[in-house]
Design a protein around this motif. Sequence first.
Motif, mmCIF file in Angstrom:
data_model
loop_
_atom_site.group_PDB
_atom_site.id
_atom_site.type_symbol
_atom_site.label_atom_id
_atom_site.label_comp_id
_atom_site.label_asym_id
_atom_site.label_seq_id
_atom_site.Cartn_x
_atom_site.Cartn_y
_atom_site.Cartn_z
ATOM 1 N N MET A 1 -13.815 -12.922 -2.039
ATOM 2 C CA MET A 1 -12.583 -12.313 -2.547
ATOM 3 C C MET A 1 -11.537 -12.078 -1.465
ATOM 4 S SD MET A 1 -13.601 -9.638 -5.509
ATOM 5 C CE MET A 1 -11.857 -9.543 -5.956
ATOM 6 N N PHE A 2 -12.008 -11.593 -0.336
ATOM 7 C CA PHE A 2 -11.060 -11.084 0.660
ATOM 8 C C PHE A 2 -11.129 -11.861 1.965
ATOM 9 C CE2 PHE A 2 -12.348 -7.110 -1.737
ATOM 10 C CZ PHE A 2 -11.251 -7.137 -2.573
ATOM 11 N N ASP A 3 -11.439 -13.169 1.856
ATOM 12 C CA ASP A 3 -11.589 -13.944 3.070
ATOM 13 C C ASP A 3 -10.230 -14.203 3.721
ATOM 14 O OD1 ASP A 3 -13.232 -15.024 4.920
ATOM 15 O OD2 ASP A 3 -13.182 -17.038 4.074
ATOM 16 N N GLY A 4 -10.185 -14.121 5.011
ATOM 17 C CA GLY A 4 -8.960 -14.456 5.738
ATOM 18 C C GLY A 4 -7.881 -13.411 5.560
ATOM 19 N N GLU A 5 -6.706 -13.761 6.028
ATOM 20 C CA GLU A 5 -5.567 -12.852 5.952
ATOM 21 C C GLU A 5 -4.947 -12.947 4.572
ATOM 22 O OE1 GLU A 5 -3.856 -11.050 8.766
ATOM 23 O OE2 GLU A 5 -6.014 -11.118 9.195
ATOM 24 N N PHE A 6 -4.605 -11.819 3.997
ATOM 25 C CA PHE A 6 -3.802 -11.900 2.780
ATOM 26 C C PHE A 6 -2.808 -10.754 2.794
ATOM 27 C CE2 PHE A 6 -7.759 -9.754 1.873
ATOM 28 C CZ PHE A 6 -7.364 -8.592 1.242
ATOM 29 N N GLU A 7 -1.681 -11.010 2.211
ATOM 30 C CA GLU A 7 -0.561 -10.069 2.303
ATOM 31 C C GLU A 7 0.038 -9.828 0.938
ATOM 32 O OE1 GLU A 7 2.153 -11.842 5.035
ATOM 33 O OE2 GLU A 7 0.903 -11.315 6.782
ATOM 34 N N PRO A 8 0.763 -8.711 0.806
ATOM 35 C CA PRO A 8 1.460 -8.467 -0.460
ATOM 36 C C PRO A 8 2.409 -9.626 -0.763
ATOM 37 C CG PRO A 8 1.648 -6.556 0.999
ATOM 38 C CD PRO A 8 1.014 -7.656 1.798
ATOM 39 N N ASN A 9 2.584 -9.949 -2.045
ATOM 40 C CA ASN A 9 3.497 -11.019 -2.438
ATOM 41 C C ASN A 9 4.757 -10.416 -3.070
ATOM 42 O OD1 ASN A 9 3.102 -10.681 -5.353
ATOM 43 N ND2 ASN A 9 1.001 -11.388 -4.934
ATOM 44 N N ALA A 10 5.610 -11.314 -3.575
ATOM 45 C CA ALA A 10 6.911 -10.876 -4.103
ATOM 46 C C ALA A 10 6.776 -9.891 -5.272
ATOM 47 C CB ALA A 10 7.716 -12.100 -4.542
ATOM 48 N N ALA A 11 5.662 -9.962 -5.986
ATOM 49 C CA ALA A 11 5.469 -9.035 -7.120
ATOM 50 C C ALA A 11 5.137 -7.627 -6.612
ATOM 51 C CB ALA A 11 4.358 -9.553 -8.034
ATOM 52 N N HIS A 12 4.205 -7.523 -5.647
ATOM 53 C CA HIS A 12 3.929 -6.211 -5.040
ATOM 54 C C HIS A 12 5.208 -5.633 -4.439
ATOM 55 C CE1 HIS A 12 -0.140 -8.209 -4.428
ATOM 56 N NE2 HIS A 12 -0.542 -7.060 -4.926
ATOM 57 N N GLU A 13 5.965 -6.524 -3.775
ATOM 58 C CA GLU A 13 7.172 -6.059 -3.082
ATOM 59 C C GLU A 13 8.238 -5.587 -4.072
ATOM 60 O OE1 GLU A 13 7.880 -9.416 -0.558
ATOM 61 O OE2 GLU A 13 6.282 -8.767 0.823
ATOM 62 N N ALA A 14 8.355 -6.300 -5.195
ATOM 63 C CA ALA A 14 9.346 -5.880 -6.201
ATOM 64 C C ALA A 14 9.001 -4.489 -6.738
ATOM 65 C CB ALA A 14 9.402 -6.904 -7.337
ATOM 66 N N LEU A 15 7.718 -4.237 -6.987
ATOM 67 C CA LEU A 15 7.325 -2.904 -7.465
ATOM 68 C C LEU A 15 7.586 -1.840 -6.403
ATOM 69 C CD1 LEU A 15 3.942 -3.448 -9.406
ATOM 70 C CD2 LEU A 15 6.250 -3.200 -10.343
#
Length: 255
Positions: A71-85
């Motif tokens: 599920m959480f392999d590698g780097e992951f970051e907030p996307n445009a949907a998280h940012e819009a909220l």
Amino acid sequence: DDLERLAADIRRADTVVAFTGAGISAPSGVPTFRGDDGVWEHFDEGQFTYGRFQRDPAGFWADRLELQRAMFDGEFEPNAAHEALAAMGTDGHLEAILTQNTDGLHADAADSVASDSSETTLLELHGNARRVRCTDCGRRIDGDPVFERAADGDLPPTCDCGGVYKPDVVLFGEQLPGAVIQRARALARESDVFLAIGSSLVVEPAASLPRLAASPETTVGIINLESTPVDSAADIVYREDVTTVLPRLRDVLEA
Ligand code: OAD
């Protein structure tokens, strides 16, 4: 159009609540649970129950590490949907985010808009997979050192007090913390606009929160790629990508 209408309802609303599921993190590279290539196609849900954790904590932890890697392999970051909220929060348009996700991305997005002015309440209904909690003394700590120990064969990982660590998430067969679910229900009832975002809305409490919100005075919107069992109770349904709809909604609110 629909978005103009929704934006007008949001401007008028006292209480706007966003309720999110795995679909909002999919564009960040975190897999969903159900549907094509969902993690429950590759893992047996039955191995991740609270009962299994109690019976066989070492076996549970070994499987849990595999699941976390998937599920959480590698780097992951907030996307445009998280940012819009997050931006709607700093603009004063969002009372609360209720999330089923344990990936911590809503908190990251709030940090990245780096504003003290956000008054959005974040309730992580299923906990946070980046933390672990001691089942004896209740201490909560960052999970990384514990995951490393477990990966090195220290199973199940234990706290200084001798208690077994558990991922700080709600497992199948485990109750959601009472205070948290009560607050979520109260917010759903109180909401003038309730947006269900990126969730299949098939498991509790996801299945009932939007229905609790639904009333003649409340606008219920659903944003999800697939249809959900709650669509017929919603006022507006967007069968579109969250990273398309939410930034557009935010733009309309700003205009
Ligand atoms: P699901 O995996 O059940 O549903 C995710 C939904 O997101 C699916 O209906 C997809 O169609 C949709 N989706 C995927 N990508 C999308 C995108 N880019 N834009 C819009 N929609 C998209 O996930 P949840 O509903 O969050 O519980 O699952 C609820 C709970 O079941 C989880 O919290 C977890 C799971 O078992 C526990 O682990 C306790």
